[in-house]
Motif scaffolding. Sequence first.
Motif, short mmCIF file in Angstrom:
data_model
loop_
_atom_site.label_atom_id
_atom_site.label_comp_id
_atom_site.label_asym_id
_atom_site.label_seq_id
_atom_site.Cartn_x
_atom_site.Cartn_y
_atom_site.Cartn_z
N ARG A 148 -3.78 4.16 -4.19
CA ARG A 148 -3.52 4.15 -2.74
C ARG A 148 -4.82 4.26 -1.96
O ARG A 148 -5.86 4.64 -2.53
CB ARG A 148 -2.59 5.30 -2.37
N LYS A 149 -4.73 3.96 -0.68
CA LYS A 149 -5.91 4.05 0.18
C LYS A 149 -6.19 5.53 0.48
O LYS A 149 -5.26 6.26 0.85
CB LYS A 149 -5.64 3.30 1.48
N ASN A 163 -10.70 5.10 5.25
CA ASN A 163 -11.14 3.84 5.84
C ASN A 163 -11.86 4.08 7.16
O ASN A 163 -11.64 5.10 7.83
CB ASN A 163 -9.98 2.86 6.04
N TYR A 181 3.31 3.31 -3.24
CA TYR A 181 2.79 3.93 -4.47
C TYR A 181 3.71 5.00 -5.08
O TYR A 181 3.72 5.16 -6.29
CB TYR A 181 1.35 4.46 -4.26
N TRP A 196 -10.12 3.05 -2.01
CA TRP A 196 -8.80 3.18 -2.63
C TRP A 196 -8.98 3.89 -3.98
O TRP A 196 -10.02 3.71 -4.64
CB TRP A 196 -8.17 1.81 -2.86
N GLU A 245 -13.12 0.32 3.29
CA GLU A 245 -12.00 1.12 2.76
C GLU A 245 -12.33 1.64 1.36
O GLU A 245 -13.02 0.98 0.59
CB GLU A 245 -10.72 0.27 2.69
N ALA A 266 0.80 -1.23 0.00
CA ALA A 266 0.00 0.00 0.00
C ALA A 266 0.84 1.28 0.00
O ALA A 266 0.55 2.22 -0.74
CB ALA A 266 -0.94 -0.01 1.21
#
Length: 393
Positions: free
Chosen positions: A309-310, A313, A234, A320, A318, A231
């Motif tokens: 990317r996240k 959350n 990136y 992304w 979540e 994660a």
Amino acid sequence: MLNLRRVTLAGLIVLALASVVRLQAADGLALTPPMGRNSWNKFGCNVSEQLIEQAADAMVASGMKDAGYQYVVIDDCWQVSRDADGRIVADPQRFPHGMKAVADYVHAKGLKFGLYSDAGTGTCQKRPGSKDHEVIDAKTYASWGVDYLKYDWCNTTGQDTRDSYARMSRALAASGRPIVFSICEWGSTKPWLWAPGIGQLWRTTGDIRDCWDCGNPARGGGVVHIIDLVADLYPYAGPGHWNDPDMLEIGNGGLTVAEERAHFSFWALFAAPLMAGNDLSAMTDETRDILTNREVIAIDQDPLGMQGRKVWNSGSQEVWMKPLADGSRAVILFNRGTEASDITVNWADIGLFPGGQATVRDLWTKTDAGVVSDHYSTHVGPHDVAMLRVTPK
Ligand code: GAL
């Protein structure tokens, strides 16, 4: 005003990253993440001429070639010894016509051919490694028609990763044939910091396993562990230099269909290499439909080459996001939990104007939600995703 700043800043970052990655991709190799198939996850050491040719046939017949898969890669165990001149020798029982004949067969199908070696004295399965044979091995591969080399890290006591991989990288560059170089030291020395310019992709983590969350969360293993380990990487992905969270386990039996959909969606959002690890000649329709979902593959292959990317959350829900070349966003709504739930993406969290309008396309149900303002919600099952393409109007 705040939101305008946010969008403009995001745009500038995208442009700056795009020009950096263009510089680094000067050799023109792997400008989008490599796609293909590798023998290891399903077949281990049980590789042969017949198996590889069947895989090439199946890649064409199943529609995978048309969907963009290209490389047919033989992993460990194809090699047995070196001859009197130091040239690597393919197993004559398993490859009775030699490796050039296999490469010719693969090329005749309009596909590309890949092999595996190791930077140490022996491979992970104790076959001869390439240490001190880099130049002759690269020349041999080129003479056989190899287009892709996966290079492992077993039996390397006392060796430095960067030096060892750079040595083979130089040998490949001098071989006279463009060969994609896939670095496989399992993320042990943070290759994202030193490998751009040496290879086009690098493993980020230990070996993937055919499960959702088995294995060691700190090293990888289960699909969801690998998602979490990759994660934060990136910033390092881009055209010609990709993070490689390992080959796919879709179709190997250890994941539910929802988990397989999540696995494929995340690899696409990560701009990861898509190397199928199953038996292509015995796929269910469900497996084939996941592996050949062109709209998801288009997210993986997007020419901007950014890793997603996240962005939000809460508990097991979540969101992304991956920016795409045409200004739209790929979005994953991920349900990490064991109960179905509704998940919402707010435009503000994906760099769009709050309250603004965007079209929403669901890439798994293949339906359009039409023009939507400000946010979008949908129902997501346990360990499942919804994958969307959100295009601002
Ligand atoms: C591991 C590698 C696997 C596979 C295996 C073969 O080190 O991570 O992907 O190549 O070796 O022995």
